[in-house]
Design a protein around this motif. Sequence first.
Motif, short mmCIF file in Angstrom:
data_model
loop_
_atom_site.label_atom_id
_atom_site.label_comp_id
_atom_site.label_asym_id
_atom_site.label_seq_id
_atom_site.Cartn_x
_atom_site.Cartn_y
_atom_site.Cartn_z
N LYS A 167 -7.93 1.08 -7.85
CA LYS A 167 -6.71 1.85 -8.07
C LYS A 167 -5.67 1.51 -7.02
O LYS A 167 -4.48 1.40 -7.31
N MET A 168 -6.11 1.32 -5.79
CA MET A 168 -5.18 1.00 -4.70
C MET A 168 -4.47 -0.32 -4.96
O MET A 168 -3.24 -0.41 -4.84
N VAL A 169 -5.20 -1.36 -5.33
CA VAL A 169 -4.53 -2.65 -5.57
C VAL A 169 -3.66 -2.60 -6.81
O VAL A 169 -2.60 -3.25 -6.87
N ASP A 170 -4.07 -1.82 -7.81
CA ASP A 170 -3.23 -1.67 -9.01
C ASP A 170 -1.91 -0.99 -8.65
O ASP A 170 -0.84 -1.39 -9.13
N ASP A 171 -1.98 0.02 -7.80
CA ASP A 171 -0.76 0.71 -7.38
C ASP A 171 0.14 -0.22 -6.58
O ASP A 171 1.37 -0.22 -6.74
N LEU A 172 -0.45 -1.03 -5.71
CA LEU A 172 0.35 -1.97 -4.93
C LEU A 172 1.06 -2.97 -5.83
O LEU A 172 2.24 -3.27 -5.64
N ARG A 173 0.37 -3.48 -6.82
CA ARG A 173 0.97 -4.47 -7.71
C ARG A 173 2.05 -3.85 -8.59
O ARG A 173 3.01 -4.53 -8.97
N ALA A 174 1.91 -2.55 -8.87
CA ALA A 174 2.89 -1.86 -9.70
C ALA A 174 4.08 -1.34 -8.90
O ALA A 174 5.03 -0.80 -9.48
N GLY A 175 4.03 -1.47 -7.58
CA GLY A 175 5.12 -0.99 -6.75
C GLY A 175 5.08 0.48 -6.44
O GLY A 175 6.07 1.05 -5.96
N ARG A 176 3.93 1.13 -6.72
CA ARG A 176 3.81 2.55 -6.41
C ARG A 176 3.47 2.76 -4.93
O ARG A 176 2.89 1.89 -4.30
N THR A 177 3.82 3.92 -4.42
CA THR A 177 3.56 4.23 -3.01
C THR A 177 2.07 4.38 -2.78
O THR A 177 1.38 5.10 -3.51
N VAL A 178 1.58 3.69 -1.78
CA VAL A 178 0.17 3.76 -1.39
C VAL A 178 0.11 4.16 0.07
O VAL A 178 0.74 3.52 0.92
N GLU A 179 -0.63 5.20 0.38
CA GLU A 179 -0.70 5.71 1.75
C GLU A 179 -2.06 5.41 2.37
O GLU A 179 -3.10 5.73 1.78
N PRO A 180 -2.08 4.82 3.55
CA PRO A 180 -3.35 4.60 4.25
C PRO A 180 -4.03 5.92 4.58
O PRO A 180 -3.39 6.98 4.61
N THR A 181 -5.32 5.86 4.86
CA THR A 181 -6.05 7.06 5.26
C THR A 181 -5.51 7.63 6.56
O THR A 181 -5.44 8.84 6.76
N ARG A 182 -5.14 6.75 7.46
CA ARG A 182 -4.56 7.14 8.75
C ARG A 182 -3.68 6.00 9.24
O ARG A 182 -3.78 4.88 8.77
#
Length: 246
Positions: A167-182
């Motif tokens: 899901k994280m890589v899909d969001d990155l490829r789609a340009g959606r905001t991805v937040e690190p754990t910390r």
Amino acid sequence: MTDQISLGMPQLPAPAYPADVHARLTDDAKAIIARYPDSRSALLPMLHLVQSEEGHVTRTGMAFCADTLGLTTAEVTAVATFYSMYRRKPSGDYQVGVCTNTLCAVMGGDAIFEELKAHLGVGNDETTEDGKITLEHIECNAACDFAPVVMVNWEFFDNQTPESAKKMVDDLRAGRTVEPTRGAPLCTFKETARILAGFPDERPGAVEATGGAGPASLVGLRLAKGENPSHRIVHPRGESSGQEGE
């Protein structure tokens, strides 16, 4: 058959940067070199600087470092090829590194890496066709308390599963905001390289968001001090992790 025969011809000199890029990098290089008593000590941040320009360390970048620091290209190449943080070929906007060292591997890192390879259609150290993701396995992310761990441009994604990683890589490829754990918010690999070169992270709130070790990493220290942490330290996988004590 003749096209398969190498005549051992020497490689042509690396092309120079365009004049405007060369002038800008020269100004940045002066700021880096000024931090050190010996200019050659600036080589590591200088390599990050040229990496921030093209997303990897090119022959042009290494020649620039050599000329600026009074080194040979062989000396620069020896350093650039020794450290894995310097990319030697074009890479994606987001460097996704999956820890496959012992603990992370046992906890699911190997499964995450294999599923990401299949999901993205790339192998180790390869980049997706859209230029967004470069996938690689990493020997250790120094976050064993949160295994299995994935890093994106050196920011932590703790307690991952194959599903959360996909899901994280899909969001990155789609340009959606991805937040690190910390830690700080994500930025592109080129932007990360410039920060590693020693230039300020000027994004609002990014410096304040940068965190140190997580609660799980500090529990031993707290026990040594006689403290008794009463709250859950590591959140179950699949749950969002808030601050300790929530």
